[in-house]
Design an enzyme around this catalytic site. Structure first.
Site, mmCIF file in Angstrom:
data_model
loop_
_atom_site.group_PDB
_atom_site.id
_atom_site.type_symbol
_atom_site.label_atom_id
_atom_site.label_comp_id
_atom_site.label_asym_id
_atom_site.label_seq_id
_atom_site.Cartn_x
_atom_site.Cartn_y
_atom_site.Cartn_z
ATOM 1 N N GLY A 1 0.818 -1.196 0.000
ATOM 2 C CA GLY A 1 0.000 0.000 0.000
ATOM 3 C C GLY A 1 0.856 1.252 0.000
ATOM 4 O O GLY A 1 2.096 1.195 0.071
ATOM 5 N N VAL A 2 0.203 2.401 -0.060
ATOM 6 C CA VAL A 2 0.908 3.675 -0.143
ATOM 7 C C VAL A 2 1.247 4.163 1.255
ATOM 8 O O VAL A 2 0.442 4.054 2.175
ATOM 9 C CB VAL A 2 0.043 4.714 -0.877
ATOM 10 N N GLY A 3 2.447 4.709 1.435
ATOM 11 C CA GLY A 3 2.798 5.313 2.708
ATOM 12 C C GLY A 3 4.252 5.125 3.069
ATOM 13 O O GLY A 3 4.980 4.333 2.455
ATOM 14 N N ASN A 4 4.686 5.859 4.092
ATOM 15 C CA ASN A 4 6.083 5.821 4.491
ATOM 16 C C ASN A 4 6.492 4.478 5.079
ATOM 17 O O ASN A 4 7.626 4.038 4.894
ATOM 18 C CB ASN A 4 6.360 6.933 5.515
ATOM 19 N N VAL A 5 5.574 3.819 5.810
ATOM 20 C CA VAL A 5 5.942 2.545 6.432
ATOM 21 C C VAL A 5 6.166 1.481 5.371
ATOM 22 O O VAL A 5 7.176 0.761 5.389
ATOM 23 C CB VAL A 5 4.866 2.104 7.446
ATOM 24 N N GLU B 1 -0.724 -2.372 -6.550
ATOM 25 C CA GLU B 1 -1.449 -1.236 -7.121
ATOM 26 C C GLU B 1 -0.492 -0.160 -7.616
ATOM 27 O O GLU B 1 -0.682 0.403 -8.687
ATOM 28 C CB GLU B 1 -2.355 -0.602 -6.069
ATOM 29 N N ASN C 1 -9.407 8.711 4.042
ATOM 30 C CA ASN C 1 -9.210 8.588 2.594
ATOM 31 C C ASN C 1 -10.242 7.636 1.999
ATOM 32 O O ASN C 1 -11.136 8.037 1.287
ATOM 33 C CB ASN C 1 -7.795 8.105 2.274
ATOM 34 N N GLY D 1 -7.589 -0.242 -2.363
ATOM 35 C CA GLY D 1 -7.488 -1.631 -2.785
ATOM 36 C C GLY D 1 -7.139 -2.590 -1.671
ATOM 37 O O GLY D 1 -6.930 -3.786 -1.928
ATOM 38 N N LYS E 1 -0.867 10.785 17.074
ATOM 39 C CA LYS E 1 -1.091 12.090 17.706
ATOM 40 C C LYS E 1 -0.212 12.270 18.947
ATOM 41 O O LYS E 1 -0.683 12.662 20.020
ATOM 42 C CB LYS E 1 -2.571 12.270 18.091
#
Length: 527
Positions: free
Chosen positions: A292-296, A317, A407, A411, A431
């Site tokens: 998936g999308v993201g920094n991790v 994806e 968001n 997928g 947070k």
């Protein structure tokens, strides 16, 4: 050469280069019929009417139209200033960029949006109840459109990187639902973007063999590097009413360098892969990766550069920075996706280096990249992020405090339910430590516990396969929860075991969402 006939899978020999020459950079619109339809963005936007449903290209900030949506937003603002209503309905592949979602949302021009959004202006409109938003599994969108469930499509606005002499359309940096929009729309507006590398020509595989039930034939794809379709989109030239020339970059947000938390999560996951190989449950080259999308997830890709795995493949994806780095290091042999999702710096670099990736990368329509049957057939290792998970392994990936959309599901559901191993990852707190991402009960469920096999935080990795709910709870609390919240989770679980209505998955209904209530009232989940 890619096949023009659906039903034929073509596999390139490893290391082989494609032989088709890409379209020259100086001749992006080679069809003389369509040169006659070149106009500016304002003239093209004038062909869109109030209340229209528009299918836009774009997937994770790549390959979306830049000029026509901005012109349409200006037109909408002028109409509103004159006291006249003007709104449109927007369908896309996934998220887009500020020139599309941001501009149209700011103008108050979007009545209805599907299937995914990450723009902050649009998000505020959705959460304020000013924009209708339908959050869908990405694999479902194209079939639903073809089945007529979503209603008619008036206009397609599609970015391409070029038009061949015979009118075929060369896709740009994302595929998404473009094939379906071109087929279903009453009229088509094209943006031909010179910023996109001409070397993209040949990196796409567009399968025209999908059909509606009954008696659908199997999709003939059995390896991530199979080519089963065409290089270019086909479109009836009579439907193309405008061609707009642009030279504008995709706008993806930059990736932050992986911090200690991301490195820890990646380390736990890479150790898990090594253990699974040792146990004989994964081959030495692993199985096709989905990220998936993201920094991790980007950190996981970077971690694989130093990991003891070779000849990796991906069926996913999006291709992020880390995946290109993995290719560049010679560790990732091949990647199949529906879009590039690169930081600005990496996108510029890729445009100068695209020729090097022509035998390592395929972009497909998202109904193929996210197709549940193909994901299960290939045995993908699915790695996705989450907003929160509960002690029984259910995952919320879309809503903050149960009702505020962040968001969308994207997928992740397509892959999670059908993967060989379904993995969800997140820092254990958010947070600044005020929110625990491990909670007694998720405030919104996107992925039921049966679809979540592995949970990972910087605290550790919980392999949940084969565990009953009570053992899942103890594993998640003891392994994934942050130490600041672990005692409260254990206390909740212990009391639930003593007084719950049933003992299969002990629960205290009057307390299960109390952590979220506390955050809404005080700004922190801490007691």
């Amino acid at each position: 050469m890619g096949s023009d006939c659906p039903g034929v899978a073509i596999r390139w020999p490893r290391g082989a280069q494609m032989q088709e020459a890409p379209l020259s950079d100086s001749n992006r619109i080679a069809d003389p019929r369509l040169r006659d339809r070149i106009m500016d963005a304002e003239a093209a936007a004038a062909r869109i009417e109030n209340g229209a449903t528009i299918g836009m290209s774009g997937f994770t900030g790549s390959g979306y139209p830049k000029a026509v949506p901005l012109a349409l937003a200006r037109r909408i603002e002028a109409e509103h200033a004159a006291g006249r209503p003007f709104q449109v309905r927007i369908w896309t592949g996934a998220s887009t960029g500020p020139e599309l979602d941001g501009a149209l949302a700011k103008a108050g021009g979007i009545e209805y949006r599907l299937p995914y959004n990450s723009d902050p202006v649009a998000r505020e409109k959705i959460n304020a109840g000013e924009m209708d938003y339908v959050d869908l599994h990405l694999s479902q969108v194209a079939p639903m459109a073809r089945q007529g469930f979503l209603g008619p499509l008036d206009t397609a606005v599609i970015e391409v990187s070029g038009i061949t002499e015979d009118g075929a359309l060369i896709p740009s940096s994302s595929m998404g639902n473009n094939k379906t929009w071109l087929e279903q729309a009453r009229q088509v507006i094209l943006e031909v973007n010179r910023w996109q590398s001409p070397a993209l020509d040949g990196m796409h595989d567009i399968y025209y063999g999908t059909a509606l039930p009954p008696h659908r034939k199997p999709i003939p794809l059995v390896h991530p590097d199979d080519r089963i379709g065409q290089r270019h989109f086909r479109c009836d030239p009579d439907k193309i009413v405008a061609v707009v020339e642009t030279d504008a970059p995709d706008r993806n947000a930059p990736f932050s360098p992986p911090d200690a938390v991301a490195h820890a999560i990646a380390g736990h996951l890479l150790d898990f892969f090594a253990h699974e190989v040792k146990q004989g449950r994964l081959p030495p080259e692993l199985l096709p990766l989905q990220s998936g999308v993201g920094n991790v997830t980007n950190a996981v890709m970077l971690g694989l550069i130093e990991a003891p795995f070779e000849n990796l493949t991906a069926y996913t994806e999006v291709v992020q920075d880390g995946m290109l780095d993995l290719m560049d290091a010679g560790k990732l042999r091949f990647a199949s996706a529906t879009a590039l999702s690169l930081s600005p710096e990496k996108a510029q670099w890729f445009n100068t280096q695209a020729d090097r990736f022509r035998d390592k990368l395929i972009l497909r329509p998202q109904e193929i990249s996210n197709h549940p049957e193909l994901i299960r057939r290939l045995g993908c290792l699915a790695m996705n992020g989450l907003i929160e998970a509960d002690i029984y392994g259910s995952v919320n990936s879309t809503h903050i405090m149960g009702s505020r959309i962040q968001n969308g599901i994207g997928g992740s559901g397509d892959f999670a339910r059908n993967a060989y191993v379904s993995i969800f990852m997140s820092p254990s707190v958010a947070k600044g430590g005020k929110i625990s991402t491990i909670v007694p009960k998720v405030s919104h469920t996107d992925h039921i516990g049966q679809d979540v096999q592995v949970l990972v935080t910087e605290q550790g990795l919980a392999d949940l396969r084969g565990l009953d709910p009570k053992r899942r709870a103890q594993k998640i609390i003891g392994t994934c929860a942050h130490p600041d919240f672990r005692p409260a989770l254990q206390d909740y679980y212990d009391r639930a075991r003593r007084t719950s209505f049933g003992m299969h998955a002990p629960c205290l209904p009057d307390e299960a969402l109390s952590w979220h209530t506390r955050y809404i009232q005080t700004g922190s989940m801490r007691p």
